[in-house]
Design an enzyme around this catalytic site. Structure first.
Site, PDB file in Angstrom:
ATOM      1  N   MET A 186      -9.380   1.947   8.079  1.00 54.03           N
ATOM      2  CA  MET A 186      -9.318   2.341   9.486  1.00 54.03           C
ATOM      3  C   MET A 186      -9.446   3.866   9.592  1.00 54.03           C
ATOM      4  O   MET A 186      -9.067   4.452  10.622  1.00 54.03           O
ATOM      5  CB  MET A 186      -8.017   1.853  10.129  1.00 54.03           C
ATOM      6  CG  MET A 186      -7.925   0.325  10.103  1.00 54.03           C
ATOM      7  SD  MET A 186      -6.903  -0.365  11.404  1.00 54.03           S
ATOM      8  CE  MET A 186      -5.341   0.363  11.030  1.00 54.03           C
TER       9      MET A 186
ATOM     10  N   ASN B 208      -8.908   8.015   8.669  1.00 54.74           N
ATOM     11  CA  ASN B 208      -7.786   8.919   8.384  1.00 54.74           C
ATOM     12  C   ASN B 208      -7.452   8.827   6.886  1.00 54.74           C
ATOM     13  O   ASN B 208      -6.325   8.554   6.491  1.00 54.74           O
ATOM     14  CB  ASN B 208      -6.573   8.559   9.255  1.00 54.74           C
ATOM     15  CG  ASN B 208      -5.538   9.659   9.237  1.00 54.74           C
ATOM     16  OD1 ASN B 208      -4.357   9.424   9.081  1.00 54.74           O
ATOM     17  ND2 ASN B 208      -5.980  10.897   9.345  1.00 54.74           N
TER      18      ASN B 208
ATOM     19  N   ASP C 119      -5.651   9.879  -0.455  1.00 57.38           N
ATOM     20  CA  ASP C 119      -5.998   9.589  -1.855  1.00 57.38           C
ATOM     21  C   ASP C 119      -5.935   8.091  -2.191  1.00 57.38           C
ATOM     22  O   ASP C 119      -6.619   7.630  -3.097  1.00 57.38           O
ATOM     23  CB  ASP C 119      -5.054  10.338  -2.803  1.00 57.38           C
ATOM     24  CG  ASP C 119      -5.298  11.842  -2.749  1.00 57.38           C
ATOM     25  OD1 ASP C 119      -6.312  12.254  -2.141  1.00 57.38           O
ATOM     26  OD2 ASP C 119      -4.464  12.592  -3.298  1.00 57.38           O
ATOM     27  N   GLY C 120      -5.078   7.366  -1.468  1.00 59.60           N
ATOM     28  CA  GLY C 120      -4.998   5.920  -1.710  1.00 59.60           C
ATOM     29  C   GLY C 120      -6.347   5.260  -1.408  1.00 59.60           C
ATOM     30  O   GLY C 120      -6.859   4.457  -2.197  1.00 59.60           O
ATOM     31  N   HIS C 121      -6.934   5.617  -0.265  1.00 59.30           N
ATOM     32  CA  HIS C 121      -8.257   5.068   0.078  1.00 59.30           C
ATOM     33  C   HIS C 121      -9.301   5.498  -0.955  1.00 59.30           C
ATOM     34  O   HIS C 121     -10.147   4.709  -1.370  1.00 59.30           O
ATOM     35  CB  HIS C 121      -8.718   5.588   1.445  1.00 59.30           C
ATOM     36  CG  HIS C 121      -7.886   5.140   2.594  1.00 59.30           C
ATOM     37  ND1 HIS C 121      -7.115   6.012   3.329  1.00 59.30           N
ATOM     38  CD2 HIS C 121      -7.703   3.912   3.145  1.00 59.30           C
ATOM     39  CE1 HIS C 121      -6.514   5.343   4.300  1.00 59.30           C
ATOM     40  NE2 HIS C 121      -6.838   4.073   4.201  1.00 59.30           N
TER      41      HIS C 121
ATOM     42  N   LYS D 142      -2.490  -2.143  -2.715  1.00 59.60           N
ATOM     43  CA  LYS D 142      -1.322  -3.023  -2.827  1.00 59.60           C
ATOM     44  C   LYS D 142      -0.093  -2.460  -2.107  1.00 59.60           C
ATOM     45  O   LYS D 142       0.959  -3.072  -2.116  1.00 59.60           O
ATOM     46  CB  LYS D 142      -1.012  -3.308  -4.295  1.00 59.60           C
ATOM     47  CG  LYS D 142      -2.015  -4.303  -4.901  1.00 59.60           C
ATOM     48  CD  LYS D 142      -1.484  -4.986  -6.149  1.00 59.60           C
ATOM     49  CE  LYS D 142      -1.600  -4.085  -7.343  1.00 59.60           C
ATOM     50  NZ  LYS D 142      -1.173  -4.726  -8.587  1.00 59.60           N
TER      51      LYS D 142
HETATM   52  O1  PAF Z   1      -5.465  -1.941   5.582  1.00 63.20           O
HETATM   53  C1  PAF Z   1      -6.151  -1.534   6.541  1.00 63.20           C
HETATM   54  O2  PAF Z   1      -6.486  -0.350   6.662  1.00 63.20           O
HETATM   55  C2  PAF Z   1      -6.583  -2.523   7.619  1.00 63.20           C
HETATM   56  O3  PAF Z   1      -5.612  -3.493   7.832  1.00 63.20           O
HETATM   57  C3  PAF Z   1      -7.942  -3.172   7.302  1.00 63.20           C
HETATM   58  C4  PAF Z   1      -7.879  -4.030   6.049  1.00 63.20           C
HETATM   59  C5  PAF Z   1      -9.014  -2.115   7.157  1.00 63.20           C
HETATM   60  C6  PAF Z   1      -8.346  -4.100   8.466  1.00 63.20           C
HETATM   61  O4  PAF Z   1      -8.484  -3.420   9.656  1.00 63.20           O
END
Ligand code: PAF
Length: 275
Positions: free
Chosen positions: A26, A28, A31-33, A145
């Site tokens: 979503m 923003n 580092d996790g992403h 996780k």
């Molecule tokens: O974990 C998130 O950022 C959201 O729940 C996801 C999986 C992108 C779904 O909108």
């Protein structure tokens, strides 16, 4: 990195490549992403990310409008992390009419823990993720996780709906003081940020007690909850569950997880530690 704002454009690009690893977000980004993006490269030659703030998964009292939108900075981070394609639709593209067909996840999993405090949340998550899967057609999809319940619920969705997608759970990325990286951390004041790692420390204490043979899980959980409350937290839950289905543990030797959600002033944080 190619940016696609329409489903047609993403599909045209998808048709030209082979295996795809996909990490939905979503935005923003932290580092996790980015750890998801780096890990994705191990599974496929083409890495696709998405940024879409999904209204369906926010409750009425939640922060949909306040949710931080940092598109330019996110694009720079994704490009630097080697992402090949970014799918970044607006709401009209994803939901051109009200979404009337929705995924109803297993209530035994979707109505407990996070689901008990955020009614409808997992329905919104499952619906958008299935829609994103249909658009991106990934071979592998990666999820953090930290949102353990979300990960298990989506794994079950993939299995029960026979989607040809492998789901990979990526370990939580933490700051040096233990705080799990999260977009919500941006809402913390300086003093709240200094206090926030207590949540992880309490989870780690419970995990240590269980590892050391404590079988009465309520004892360390009650102590951890009391400690959080003493420092001004308002916990929603802090509990030991089975990793496989987040139900109460029954037998010795089952892989377990300690998970919690608690409010620090106005910011609600969640975290978990595997035992
Ligand atoms: O974990 C998130 O950022 C959201 O729940 C996801 C999986 C992108 C779904 O909108």
């Amino acid at each position: 990195m190619q940016i696609h704002t329409s489903i047609t454009s993403l599909r045209t690009a998808r048709a030209k490549v082979g295996r795809v690893a996909f990490a939905p977000t979503m935005g923003n980004l932290h580092d996790g992403h980015l750890s998801l993006m780096h890990a994705a490269r191990e599974f496929a030659d083409t890495v696709v990310a998405s940024i879409f703030v999904n209204r369906l998964q926010f409750g009425q009292s939640e922060d949909f409008d306040k949710y931080p939108r940092t598109f330019e900075a996110d694009c720079e981070k994704l490009a630097a992390a080697g992402v090949d394609h970014l799918f970044a639709p607006n709401e009209a593209e994803m939901y051109p009419q009200p979404q009337r067909y929705n995924v109803t996840p297993d209530p035994e999993l979707a109505s407990v823990l996070e689901g008990a405090y955020r009614p409808g949340h997992f329905r919104g998550v499952a619906t958008v993720v299935l829609k994103l899967f249909n658009i991106v057609q990934p071979n592998v999809a990666l999820f953090g996780k930290k949102d353990y319940q979300q990960f298990i619920l989506l794994k079950n969705m993939v299995r029960e709906l026979a989607l040809p997608i492998e789901l990979v759970g990526q370990d939580t990325v933490r700051a040096a003081d233990g705080l799990a990286k999260s977009s919500r951390n941006n809402y913390l004041s300086a003093s709240e940020r200094a206090e926030a790692p207590r949540l992880y420390r309490q989870l780690a204490n419970v995990a240590t007690a269980v590892r050391n043979g404590e079988r009465d899980f309520t004892r360390p959980c009650t102590a951890a909850l009391a400690e959080l409350e003493r420092y001004g937290w308002k916990p929603d839950y802090l509990t030991v569950r089975r990793r496989a289905d987040l139900k109460a543990p029954r037998e010795l030797g089952e892989p377990l997880l300690v998970l919690a959600a608690a409010r620090l002033k106005t910011t609600r944080l969640i975290d978990n530690v595997e035992v």
